[in-house]
Design an enzyme around this catalytic site. Structure first.
Site, PDB file in Angstrom:
ATOM      1  N   SER A 256       0.807  -1.213   0.000  1.00 24.23           N
ATOM      2  CA  SER A 256       0.000   0.000   0.000  1.00 24.23           C
ATOM      3  C   SER A 256       0.849   1.277   0.000  1.00 24.23           C
ATOM      4  O   SER A 256       1.613   1.519  -0.923  1.00 24.23           O
ATOM      5  CB  SER A 256      -0.953  -0.050   1.201  1.00 24.23           C
ATOM      6  OG  SER A 256      -1.899   0.981   1.154  1.00 24.23           O
TER       7      SER A 256
ATOM      8  N   ASP B 225      10.632   4.627  -9.926  1.00 26.02           N
ATOM      9  CA  ASP B 225      10.251   5.137 -11.249  1.00 26.02           C
ATOM     10  C   ASP B 225      10.956   6.444 -11.595  1.00 26.02           C
ATOM     11  O   ASP B 225      11.239   6.719 -12.766  1.00 26.02           O
ATOM     12  CB  ASP B 225       8.733   5.357 -11.315  1.00 26.02           C
ATOM     13  CG  ASP B 225       7.976   4.055 -11.518  1.00 26.02           C
ATOM     14  OD1 ASP B 225       8.612   2.987 -11.489  1.00 26.02           O
ATOM     15  OD2 ASP B 225       6.741   4.110 -11.705  1.00 26.02           O
TER      16      ASP B 225
ATOM     17  N   LYS C  24      -0.519  -4.111  -3.405  1.00 17.06           N
ATOM     18  CA  LYS C  24      -1.814  -3.502  -3.098  1.00 17.06           C
ATOM     19  C   LYS C  24      -1.872  -2.131  -3.764  1.00 17.06           C
ATOM     20  O   LYS C  24      -1.243  -1.183  -3.311  1.00 17.06           O
ATOM     21  CB  LYS C  24      -2.038  -3.360  -1.593  1.00 17.06           C
ATOM     22  CG  LYS C  24      -3.389  -2.732  -1.239  1.00 17.06           C
ATOM     23  CD  LYS C  24      -3.547  -2.587   0.265  1.00 17.06           C
ATOM     24  CE  LYS C  24      -4.909  -1.974   0.618  1.00 17.06           C
ATOM     25  NZ  LYS C  24      -5.045  -0.571   0.173  1.00 17.06           N
TER      26      LYS C  24
END
Length: 527
Positions: free
Chosen positions: A293, A304, A318
């Site tokens: 999460s 990224d 999640k």
């Protein structure tokens, strides 16, 4: 029909009206063919016509749970009591007496009073046994942990009378404690793990996480921190906003951190403000199969944006956003309203079948059986899930957690079946408590400083022998000498860490355990 009680339906509608975002236009159709009308009729019929008396509150709660169970695995309903307990851990405080405790043979044993908390102020010490609360005996009466906590907690400013048994003192001691706000820490520990490199472990993301994080960062910077190991292993998540605040510290102005999008909810982006204090220096993020999460939001953003290196094992996966919908009685429904996406566009939510919660819960077990926890070669992603980082254009994947840049397998030589069984039966922790109860003062006097303890303390063989002997009594034995030898290496380190935790705090616990952690040691080699 004018005499029929619409109470349960009205509660549901009120909650929706007050909790659902303005952009989500609800169509409340009570026509004769409406599903809402059908729900009304069913509840009314059962409440008024059923052969036996029914609990209307439970009837409605079961109905809500039944609806949510047919959706995704993370849409949930919690009672008022469950909601209060959950919010305490996320909101950062609760009202109580301020002690860390454990149960030893039906007796509450104080591990540590909270620093500057109400119990410490009146003189309660580590090792004290609380045997009565307001003249009600709680020791040796098989009282549940939840019931004991209920008696100890109460509104700020209220008084509670405690009866204490203290080692070395014959008579019982009596203290009156004034309850106060007790902080709930979400940062498990932090310290300088090597020159110029700090270590911070975040246990969850709550209302106070960012403040705690910055306190640790500022303290470590004063000690010369230039690089950081950010440990998010076993972090199950929490508030999205807290994750955004943490990620913001590492990224340049305008860098995308995360965006959310749902069937009704429009795309909402969270970008870095450029005011972070950790935009320079190396960053390594540690993850494992229990990292989920909000912790995956931070990990995905740094990966990224090519700001950090991820080390460990594939995270939980999640990628769903829940919105709390509060009911007037204090209960709450957490409804999935959107997916979240990492800056490269990945949704890292792992696959699930609606309504099949059991299969979803067994997914980690499947990873274990498939061999994924031991070998990166067992992990395969479809080409359709391929994405690229934004600066270096490295390949990353969506659709099932975040794959680390450097995979570290679970070491079966370190985590033995014998050790797992000892832990499951509470043999290790139980004997640690007994040992500390008998030796706390001696250890405190011999090792006033943790650095001396870390360098010189060795767990006594007598404690090891006691644990192994108790295991044998409960028919828990190693399969051979090799398994016993492997277990004892890790067991000694674990006991040394537990003793350090009891003498100091969690930071010291992780300083000991991280010397045995293959993931942490891999991160140090990369630095």
């Amino acid at each position: 029909m004018k005499y029929i009680n619409f109470h349960s339906v009205i509660i549901l509608l009120m909650a929706l009206f007050f909790a659902v975002p303005s952009q989500a236009q609800l169509k409340l159709d009570f026509g004769k063919d409406s599903p809402l009308r059908k729900l009304q009729i069913a509840e009314i019929a059962i409440s008024n016509l059923y052969v036996d008396t029914v609990n209307q509150q439970k009837l409605v709660e079961d109905g809500i749970r039944g609806m949510l169970e047919k959706l995704d695995p993370h849409s949930t309903y919690t009672t008022a009591k469950e909601t209060k307990a959950m919010n305490e851990s996320l909101n950062g405080s609760f009202d109580g007496i301020g002690v860390q405790f454990n149960m030893q043979e039906d007796t509450l044993l104080v591990i540590q009073p909270v620093a500057k908390g109400p119990s410490e102020k009146v003189g309660i010490l580590p090792g004290d046994r609380i045997v009565a609360v307001n003249d009600t005996t709680i020791a040796g009466v098989k009282m549940s942990r939840e019931e004991i906590m209920r008696r100890l907690r109460g509104p700020k400013g209220t008084k509670v009378n405690l009866t204490i048994v203290r080692r070395g003192i014959a008579e019982k001691l009596h203290f009156t404690v004034v309850r106060d706000k007790i902080p709930v820490k979400t940062i498990d520990g932090w310290y300088m793990i090597k020159p110029a490199t700090g270590y911070i472990r975040i246990g969850s993301f709550g209302a106070t996480t960012y403040q705690e994080f910055m306190t640790a960062v500022n303290a470590l910077k004063k000690q010369g921190m230039k690089n950081l190991i950010l440990d998010l292993q076993d972090n199950g998540g929490g508030y999205l906003q807290a994750a955004v605040q943490i990620a913001n510290e590492f990224l340049q102005k305008g860098d995308l951190i995360v965006y959310t999008k749902g069937r009704v909810a429009p795309r909402s982006e969270f970008v870095a403000q450029g005011n972070g204090t950790l935009k320079d220096g190396k960053v390594i993020v540690l993850v494992n199969e229990f990292t989920a999460s909000a912790a995956e939001i931070v990990t995905g953003a740094l990966q990224d944006q090519d700001r950090g290196t991820v080390v460990g094992r594939r995270s939980f996966g999640k990628g769903l956003v829940q919105r709390p919908i509060d009911f007037p009685d204090g209960s709450m429904m957490r409804l999935t309203v959107a997916h979240y996406y990492t800056p490269s566009g990945r949704c890292i939510q792992k696959p699930y079948v609606k309504g099949d919660l059991k299969d979803y819960e067994l997914e980690l077990d499947k990873r274990f059986k498939h061999g994924e926890l031991y070998s990166a070669d067992s992990i395969h992603f479809a080409d359709s899930l391929k994405f690229y980082t934004l600066r270096k254009h490295r390949t990353v994947y969506g659709g099932g957690g975040i794959m680390p840049d450097y995979f570290v397998p679970l070491d079966t030589l370190q985590f033995t079946a014998f050790h797992r069984k000892l832990m499951a039966k509470n043999i290790v922790l139980g004997n640690d408590l007994k040992f500390m109860d008998a030796n706390r003062k001696l250890l405190k006097a011999k090792y006033p400083h943790f650095t001396d303890y870390l360098a010189h303390y060795e767990v006594p063989q007598s404690l090891i022998d006691t644990i192994v002997a108790e295991g044998k009594k409960q028919k828990i034995v190693p399969k051979d000498q090799a398994e016993l030898d492997r277990t004892l290496v890790y067991l000694r380190a674990q006991l040394k860490a537990l003793i350090a935790r009891d003498l100091w705090d969690m930071s010291e616990y992780f300083q000991v355990m991280n010397e045995q952690s293959h993931i942490v040691q891999r991160a140090l080699r990369l630095l």
